[in-house]
Design an enzyme around this catalytic site. Structure first.
Site, PDB file in Angstrom:
ATOM      1  N   VAL A  14       0.835  -1.215   0.000  1.00 56.75           N
ATOM      2  CA  VAL A  14       0.000   0.000   0.000  1.00 56.75           C
ATOM      3  C   VAL A  14       0.870   1.265   0.000  1.00 56.75           C
ATOM      4  O   VAL A  14       0.560   2.248  -0.694  1.00 56.75           O
ATOM      5  CB  VAL A  14      -0.988  -0.005   1.190  1.00 56.75           C
ATOM      6  CG1 VAL A  14      -1.843   1.251   1.183  1.00 56.75           C
ATOM      7  CG2 VAL A  14      -1.866  -1.261   1.131  1.00 56.75           C
ATOM      8  N   LYS A  45      13.312   0.048   5.520  1.00 55.07           N
ATOM      9  CA  LYS A  45      14.626  -0.604   5.649  1.00 55.07           C
ATOM     10  C   LYS A  45      15.107  -1.138   4.310  1.00 55.07           C
ATOM     11  O   LYS A  45      16.305  -1.253   4.074  1.00 55.07           O
ATOM     12  CB  LYS A  45      14.507  -1.775   6.634  1.00 55.07           C
ATOM     13  CG  LYS A  45      14.365  -1.337   8.065  1.00 55.07           C
ATOM     14  CD  LYS A  45      14.427  -2.549   8.988  1.00 55.07           C
ATOM     15  CE  LYS A  45      14.064  -2.142  10.403  1.00 55.07           C
ATOM     16  NZ  LYS A  45      13.081  -2.985  11.025  1.00 55.07           N
ATOM     17  N   LYS A 105      -6.135  -1.070  10.395  1.00 63.25           N
ATOM     18  CA  LYS A 105      -7.438  -1.342  11.055  1.00 63.25           C
ATOM     19  C   LYS A 105      -7.280  -1.889  12.464  1.00 63.25           C
ATOM     20  O   LYS A 105      -8.043  -1.565  13.352  1.00 63.25           O
ATOM     21  CB  LYS A 105      -8.288  -2.297  10.205  1.00 63.25           C
ATOM     22  CG  LYS A 105      -7.699  -3.663  10.020  1.00 63.25           C
ATOM     23  CD  LYS A 105      -7.800  -4.126   8.590  1.00 63.25           C
ATOM     24  CE  LYS A 105      -6.829  -3.288   7.783  1.00 63.25           C
ATOM     25  NZ  LYS A 105      -6.467  -3.797   6.500  1.00 63.25           N
ATOM     26  N   GLU A 129      -9.628   6.287   6.319  1.00 65.19           N
ATOM     27  CA  GLU A 129     -10.518   5.738   5.279  1.00 65.19           C
ATOM     28  C   GLU A 129     -10.023   4.385   4.766  1.00 65.19           C
ATOM     29  O   GLU A 129     -10.804   3.456   4.515  1.00 65.19           O
ATOM     30  CB  GLU A 129     -10.593   6.739   4.106  1.00 65.19           C
ATOM     31  CG  GLU A 129     -11.433   6.303   2.941  1.00 65.19           C
ATOM     32  CD  GLU A 129     -12.918   6.191   3.267  1.00 65.19           C
ATOM     33  OE1 GLU A 129     -13.551   7.229   3.440  1.00 65.19           O
ATOM     34  OE2 GLU A 129     -13.426   5.069   3.356  1.00 65.19           O
ATOM     35  N   GLU A 190      -2.525 -14.956   3.478  1.00 66.74           N
ATOM     36  CA  GLU A 190      -1.171 -15.031   4.045  1.00 66.74           C
ATOM     37  C   GLU A 190      -0.831 -16.487   4.334  1.00 66.74           C
ATOM     38  O   GLU A 190      -1.730 -17.339   4.423  1.00 66.74           O
ATOM     39  CB  GLU A 190      -1.147 -14.292   5.392  1.00 66.74           C
ATOM     40  CG  GLU A 190      -1.657 -12.883   5.377  1.00 66.74           C
ATOM     41  CD  GLU A 190      -0.652 -11.892   4.832  1.00 66.74           C
ATOM     42  OE1 GLU A 190       0.553 -12.173   4.919  1.00 66.74           O
ATOM     43  OE2 GLU A 190      -1.074 -10.856   4.311  1.00 66.74           O
ATOM     44  N   LYS A 205     -12.774  -4.162  11.288  1.00 66.01           N
ATOM     45  CA  LYS A 205     -13.475  -3.215  10.404  1.00 66.01           C
ATOM     46  C   LYS A 205     -14.902  -2.940  10.883  1.00 66.01           C
ATOM     47  O   LYS A 205     -15.352  -1.795  10.889  1.00 66.01           O
ATOM     48  CB  LYS A 205     -13.492  -3.762   8.975  1.00 66.01           C
ATOM     49  CG  LYS A 205     -12.096  -3.824   8.340  1.00 66.01           C
ATOM     50  CD  LYS A 205     -12.109  -4.597   7.035  1.00 66.01           C
ATOM     51  CE  LYS A 205     -10.712  -4.793   6.470  1.00 66.01           C
ATOM     52  NZ  LYS A 205     -10.661  -5.774   5.374  1.00 66.01           N
ATOM     53  N   GLY A 302      -5.172  -4.154  -1.937  1.00 66.60           N
ATOM     54  CA  GLY A 302      -4.354  -3.925  -3.136  1.00 66.60           C
ATOM     55  C   GLY A 302      -3.671  -2.579  -3.097  1.00 66.60           C
ATOM     56  O   GLY A 302      -4.095  -1.671  -2.375  1.00 66.60           O
TER      57      GLY A 302
HETATM   58  N1  HSE Z   1      -6.675  -9.048   4.143  1.00 68.32           N
HETATM   59  C1  HSE Z   1      -7.801  -8.203   3.848  1.00 68.32           C
HETATM   60  C2  HSE Z   1      -8.734  -8.895   2.884  1.00 68.32           C
HETATM   61  C3  HSE Z   1      -7.415  -6.871   3.266  1.00 68.32           C
HETATM   62  O1  HSE Z   1      -8.535 -10.037   2.510  1.00 68.32           O
HETATM   63  O2  HSE Z   1      -9.734  -8.265   2.551  1.00 68.32           O
HETATM   64  C4  HSE Z   1      -6.904  -5.932   4.303  1.00 68.32           C
HETATM   65  O3  HSE Z   1      -7.794  -5.736   5.336  1.00 68.32           O
END
Ligand code: HSE
Length: 426
Positions: A14, A45, A105, A129, A190, A205, A302
Site C-alpha cells: 500500500v 529498511k 485497522k 478511510e 497469508e 473493520k 491492493g
Molecule cells: N486481508 C484483507 C482482505 C485486506 O482479505 O480483505 C486488508 O484488510
C-alpha cells in the site's frame, strides 16, 4: 499553491501504491485540489524496494525523529500495520501536530481513543478511510454523507480473502482447504491465514464502521466473531438448493435501541445484492432511515485501490480548515453491556447426521418445538443407515438454538450435528 510535506512510514504494497499515485497524479491533484504533495521522508529498511519505486534514496531512512523534527512535514501516512512501532510513531507524530493517515485497522480498532487524544492535543487530523474496505469510500460516506440518517444496519463483505475462498467453493465445489491453498498461491491469503479466515480482520473493520454508523463506541470486545474454517462445500451446495448464498459478513444492526454486532458466515438469499459480490471484491450494504438502502462495491485491498483511499485522506487532511474527531465519547475504559444485545435473533441452517430409522424426525422436531423453534424447511436425502438431515428454522434466539442442539446431540440415533449457519434475509 500550498506545498504539503509528507512522510511515508513503510513502502510495502500500500505504501508503494500510495507513492505511485502521488507521483503519477500529482499535477491533476494540484490543479483540482490546490495542494502540491511532496514526499519529504520515507521510513523503509528495504533500499531495493525504494529504488524499484524510484524514490530518491536521500529521503529514505529508519529514524522517526527525522519525521517528527522536520517542520516541513505536516502529514504522516503509516503502512507498517500491526500495533508497534506504528502506535508509538503515530502518537509522537500527532503530538507534534502532524496529521496522520493510516490503513491500520487493528491499530484503530484497538487504540483509536489514544490516537484521538493525541490528535486533539496536537490539533492534528486523524484519518483512516483506508482501514476499512480498502478503496471503497465507506468511512467518508458514513461521516460526511449520512448526517441526515439514523443508520439502521450495515452488512458487508469486508474481507476479500474469505470472499475469494467462499466464491471458489461455491462455483467449483472445492473444499475449504483447497480453496484456501489457491488463495495463498495467488497471494490473497497469508501463509498464516488466521487474521482473514478466523474473522479478525473483519471484526476490526465492523467495530470501526459500527462506531461511526451508530455514533457510539463499539469496542472490539463487543463484536461476536466466527470464521469460515468449518464451512464445507456440502453446506454451500445445500444452501443453493434453498436459494441461499454463503458469505462471511460483518453485521451491525440497531435492534430495539440496542446494538447487535457480529462477524460470521451467513446464508443470504441469492437475490440479495451482496450475494452477487464474487471473488476478492468487497461491498457494504447500508440502511439509513431517510435514504433507505445504499450499496458500495469495490476493491477492499491492493496497492492502488487502498492507496486511492490513503491519498484521498491526505488531500482531505491537507485541505481541512479544522479537523473533526469522533462524534462520540471515544473511551478505552471498560464499558458496560448496556446498549448491546446479549442474545441475538436469526434464522438458522442446521445440518446433522442421523440414523435412518422411524421416529427420528419426530424426536428432533419435538426438541426444537420445546424451545419454541419453528421449522421452515427440512430436507433429507435417501441413504443407507445414516443420512444427512438439514433444517432451516424461522427466526429464533441464538440461546434457544444452543439449548435445543445440546439436547438433540445426546439423543439416541443422532450421529453428529455437522454445522450450524445463520440465515439473514433482509
Ligand atoms: N486481508 C484483507 C482482505 C485486506 O482479505 O480483505 C486488508 O484488510
Amino acid at each position: 499553491m500550498k506545498k504539503v510535506g509528507l512522510a511515508l512510514l513503510g513502502l510495502g504494497t500500500v505504501g508503494g501504491g500510495t507513492y505511485r499515485i502521488i507521483k503519477n497524479n500529482h499535477d491533476m491533484i494540484a490543479k483540482s485540489e490546490g495542494v502540491d504533495l511532496q514526499v519529504l521522508c520515507v521510513l523503509e529498511k528495504n533500499e531495493a524496494r525504494a529504488k524499484e519505486l524510484g524514490v530518491d534514496l536521500s529521503i529514505v531512512g529508519t529514524d522517526i525523529d527525522k519525521v517528527i523534527n522536520n517542520p516541513e512535514i505536516s502529514i504522516v501516512a503509516e503502512f507498517f500495520g500491526g500495533i508497534e512501532p506504528a502506535r508509538t510513531f503515530l502518537i509522537k507524530s500527532l503530538l507534534a501536530g502532524k496529521s496522520v493517515v493510516t490503513a491500520n485497522k487493528e491499530l484503530i480498532a484497538k487504540h483509536w481513543h489514544e490516537l484521538e487524544e493525541a490528535a486533539k492535543k496536537g490539533k492534528a487530523g486523524l484519518y483512516f478511510e483506508a482501514s476499512c474496505v480498502g478503496g471503497v469510500p465507506i468511512i467518508r460516506t458514513l461521516t460526511e454523507s449520512m448526517q441526515a440518517n439514523n443508520i439502521l444496519s450495515i452488512k458487508g463483505i469486508i474481507n476479500g480473502t474469505t470472499n475469494y475462498i467462499l466464491t471458489k467453493m461455491a462455483e467449483s465445489g472445492q473444499s475449504y482447504e483447497s480453496a484456501l491453498k489457491e488463495a495463498q498461491d495467488l497471494g490473497y491469503a497469508e501463509a498464516d491465514p488466521s487474521a482473514d479466515v478466523d474473522g479478525y480482520d473483519a471484526s476490526y473493520k465492523i467495530s470501526i464502521l459500527s462506531s461511526l454508523a451508530f455514533r457510539t463506541k463499539v469496542p472490539l470486545e463487543k463484536v461476536y466473531r466466527e470464521g469460515i474454517s468449518k464451512v464445507t462445500a456440502e453446506d454451500i451446495a445445500y444452501g443453493k438448493e434453498f436459494g441461499l448464498t454463503l458469505k462471511l459478513l460483518g453485521i451491525a444492526k440497531m435492534t430495539d435501541g440496542k446494538i447487535d454486532v457480529r462477524v460470521h458466515p451467513v446464508f443470504i438469499p441469492d437475490l440479495h445484492p451482496l450475494a452477487s459480490v464474487r471473488g476478492s471484491f468487497n461491498a457494504v450494504h447500508l440502511v439509513g432511515d431517510a435514504v433507505g438502502d445504499i450499496m458500495l462495491y469495490g476493491r477492499g485491498a491492493g496497492d492502488l485501490p487502498t492507496g486511492s483511499a490513503i491519498v484521498s485522506d491526505i488531500v482531505f487532511a491537507a485541505t481541512k480548515k479544522k479537523h473533526k474527531y469522533s462524534p462520540f465519547v471515544n473511551s478505552g475504559k471498560h464499558l458496560t453491556d448496556q446498549g448491546f444485545i446479549k442474545d441475538f435473533k436469526s434464522e438458522y441452517y442446521i445440518r446433522m447426521t442421523v440414523n435412518d430409522k422411524s421416529g427420528m424426525l419426530a424426536k428432533i422436531t419435538s426438541a426444537f418445538g420445546k424451545q419454541n423453534i419453528s421449522i421452515t424447511t427440512v430436507t433429507q436425502k435417501a441413504g443407507t443407515d445414516i443420512v444427512p438431515l438439514v433444517f432451516i428454522t424461522h427466526e429464533t434466539y441464538e440461546s434457544s438454538i444452543k439449548k435445543a442442539l445440546a439436547g438433540i446431540v445426546k439423543s439416541d440415533g443422532v450421529v453428529s450435528i455437522d454445522n450450524v449457519i445463520r440465515v439473514e434475509r433482509d
